[in-house]
Write a protein that holds these residues in place. Structure first.
Motif, PDB file in Angstrom:
ATOM      1  N   ASP A   1      48.117  38.581  40.587  1.00 19.45           N
ATOM      2  CA  ASP A   1      47.394  38.223  39.407  1.00 19.45           C
ATOM      3  C   ASP A   1      46.052  39.074  39.135  1.00 19.45           C
ATOM      4  OD1 ASP A   1      45.825  37.728  41.597  1.00 19.45           O
ATOM      5  OD2 ASP A   1      46.062  35.139  41.281  1.00 19.45           O
ATOM      6  N   SER A   2      45.136  38.705  38.418  1.00 18.56           N
ATOM      7  CA  SER A   2      43.932  39.613  38.034  1.00 18.56           C
ATOM      8  C   SER A   2      43.112  39.609  39.553  1.00 18.56           C
ATOM      9  CB  SER A   2      43.217  38.922  37.193  1.00 18.56           C
ATOM     10  OG  SER A   2      44.087  38.870  35.686  1.00 18.56           O
ATOM     11  N   ARG A   3      43.007  38.347  39.900  1.00 19.74           N
ATOM     12  CA  ARG A   3      42.184  38.589  41.193  1.00 19.74           C
ATOM     13  C   ARG A   3      42.728  39.284  42.299  1.00 19.74           C
ATOM     14  NH1 ARG A   3      38.769  34.323  41.277  1.00 19.74           N
ATOM     15  NH2 ARG A   3      39.029  32.710  39.923  1.00 19.74           N
ATOM     16  N   TYR A   4      44.128  39.757  42.632  1.00 18.13           N
ATOM     17  CA  TYR A   4      44.576  40.562  43.517  1.00 18.13           C
ATOM     18  C   TYR A   4      44.033  41.969  43.291  1.00 18.13           C
ATOM     19  CZ  TYR A   4      47.651  43.801  45.712  1.00 18.13           C
ATOM     20  OH  TYR A   4      48.370  44.777  46.547  1.00 18.13           O
ATOM     21  N   TYR A   5      44.152  42.411  41.970  1.00 17.55           N
ATOM     22  CA  TYR A   5      43.914  43.785  41.561  1.00 17.55           C
ATOM     23  C   TYR A   5      42.341  43.958  41.871  1.00 17.55           C
ATOM     24  CZ  TYR A   5      48.518  43.993  40.091  1.00 17.55           C
ATOM     25  OH  TYR A   5      49.925  44.146  39.970  1.00 17.55           O
ATOM     26  N   ALA A   6      41.481  42.927  41.234  1.00 16.93           N
ATOM     27  CA  ALA A   6      40.155  43.157  41.477  1.00 16.93           C
ATOM     28  C   ALA A   6      39.589  43.012  42.846  1.00 16.93           C
ATOM     29  CB  ALA A   6      39.359  41.904  40.733  1.00 16.93           C
ATOM     30  N   ASN A   7      39.997  42.417  43.709  1.00 15.46           N
ATOM     31  CA  ASN A   7      39.742  42.299  45.167  1.00 15.46           C
ATOM     32  C   ASN A   7      40.152  43.409  45.841  1.00 15.46           C
ATOM     33  OD1 ASN A   7      38.368  39.825  45.279  1.00 15.46           O
ATOM     34  ND2 ASN A   7      40.307  38.383  45.514  1.00 15.46           N
ATOM     35  N   SER A   8      41.466  44.082  45.223  1.00 18.59           N
ATOM     36  CA  SER A   8      41.728  45.640  45.914  1.00 18.59           C
ATOM     37  C   SER A   8      41.009  46.494  45.693  1.00 18.59           C
ATOM     38  CB  SER A   8      43.418  45.836  45.350  1.00 18.59           C
ATOM     39  OG  SER A   8      44.326  44.718  45.760  1.00 18.59           O
ATOM     40  N   VAL A   9      40.311  46.662  44.471  1.00 17.29           N
ATOM     41  CA  VAL A   9      39.371  47.591  44.190  1.00 17.29           C
ATOM     42  C   VAL A   9      38.127  47.308  44.922  1.00 17.29           C
ATOM     43  CG1 VAL A   9      38.104  48.945  42.243  1.00 17.29           C
ATOM     44  CG2 VAL A   9      40.401  48.140  41.834  1.00 17.29           C
ATOM     45  N   LEU A  10      37.608  45.900  45.054  1.00 13.45           N
ATOM     46  CA  LEU A  10      36.410  45.683  45.645  1.00 13.45           C
ATOM     47  C   LEU A  10      36.539  46.389  47.001  1.00 13.45           C
ATOM     48  CD1 LEU A  10      35.348  42.269  44.166  1.00 13.45           C
ATOM     49  CD2 LEU A  10      34.410  44.516  44.047  1.00 13.45           C
ATOM     50  N   GLU A  11      37.928  45.921  47.743  1.00 10.81           N
ATOM     51  CA  GLU A  11      37.853  46.537  49.140  1.00 10.81           C
ATOM     52  C   GLU A  11      37.556  48.029  49.253  1.00 10.81           C
ATOM     53  OE1 GLU A  11      41.516  45.136  50.922  1.00 10.81           O
ATOM     54  OE2 GLU A  11      41.023  43.081  50.574  1.00 10.81           O
ATOM     55  N   LYS A  12      37.840  48.634  48.185  1.00  9.90           N
ATOM     56  CA  LYS A  12      37.923  50.224  48.311  1.00  9.90           C
ATOM     57  C   LYS A  12      36.451  50.609  48.057  1.00  9.90           C
ATOM     58  CE  LYS A  12      42.430  51.306  49.075  1.00  9.90           C
ATOM     59  NZ  LYS A  12      43.002  51.905  50.075  1.00  9.90           N
ATOM     60  N   VAL A  13      35.553  50.071  47.091  1.00 15.29           N
ATOM     61  CA  VAL A  13      34.433  50.375  47.110  1.00 15.29           C
ATOM     62  C   VAL A  13      33.158  49.754  47.668  1.00 15.29           C
ATOM     63  CG1 VAL A  13      35.058  51.177  44.687  1.00 15.29           C
ATOM     64  CG2 VAL A  13      34.221  48.891  44.780  1.00 15.29           C
TER      65      VAL A  13
END
Length: 247
Positions: A130-142
């Protein structure tokens, strides 16, 4: 925290090594299967899907090297994350194991920090993310920099449709070299963003192109195209999620 959806297989002919790795992984999962050698591991791998598979590379019957080739050739775990476990590879030689079909490598003696890296890097969402998965994945990277994350996502959403059109044209025109170049860049982008579900499909597409299997590559492209279209359809939600303080 126990992640009960994270199914794991550990295959090692050394009882102490199996027990120790299972105890360490118990921090993340209570769904762990143990195999005493390569043949037993192959029995499990044919019928049961695992999120993570840890294979000792020097087992009797079937070695980890032989097993990973059988897994990739066709099994319930063809796209699973398979981790080599060995005491005989230096850190700078990990790429050799990856070239053999493994996704990553753990060097004995195994420490919890290395397992944490594996879990964080290779855990994929169950079902459709879902949207939260992709948002959290990016936040972990930055490092939780929301503005930077939004900028990176906007760049991805702009580039992805163009790349898909070029890739489809290359495949239709039988231009395997161009298709491989585009796929390789997309694969790298998905790795950068931490989108493991996309990375899996792009990796299989890249492997098919390297092997010259264009018919198979087109099938993987259709899977990738469908997932990309779903992601692009939820881009507004992903951007909203990345701007939300509590995800």
């Amino acid at each position: 925290m126990i992640l009960t959806d994270l199914s794991i297989l550990i295959a090692d002919d050394n009882e102490m090594n199996r027990w120790l790795l299972a105890e360490q992984l118990g921090c993340w999962s209570d769904d762990i299967t143990l195999a005493v050698d390569g043949r037993e591991a192959w029995h499990f791998l044919q019928y049961q899907k695992y999120a993570l598979v840890f294979l000792d590379v020097n087992m009797p019957g079937l070695t980890g090297f032989e097993l990973v080739k059988k897994v990739r050739a066709g099994s319930a775990n063809e796209s699973s994350q398979v981790i080599a476990v060995t005491a005989h590879v230096q850190s700078h030689q990990k790429h050799l194991l990856i070239a053999d079909g493994f996704n990553d490598c753990l060097i004995k003696p195994i420490v919890l920090a290395d397992l944490q890296r594996i879990i964080s890097a290779w855990r994929t969402p169950t079902g459709d993310a879902d949207s939260r998965y992709y948002a959290n994945s990016v936040l972990e990277k930055v490092d939780s920099n929301r503005e930077l994350g939004r900028q990176f996502l906007k760049k991805l959403f702009q580039e992805l449709p163009v790349q898909l059109v070029k890739l489809e044209q290359a495949l239709q025109g039988q231009s395997a070299e161009l298709a491989l170049d585009i796929t390789h860049k997309m694969h790298g982008s998905f790795c950068f963003y931490g989108f493991n579900d996309f990375r899996n499909i792009a990796g299989r597409l890249e492997d098919s192109l390297i092997a010259g299997e264009l018919a198979e590559a087109r099938q993987h492209f259709q899977q990738l195209l469908e997932k990309c279209n779903r992601l692009l359809g939820m881009q507004a939600d992903v951007l909203t999620c990345i701007g939300t303080e509590r995800l």
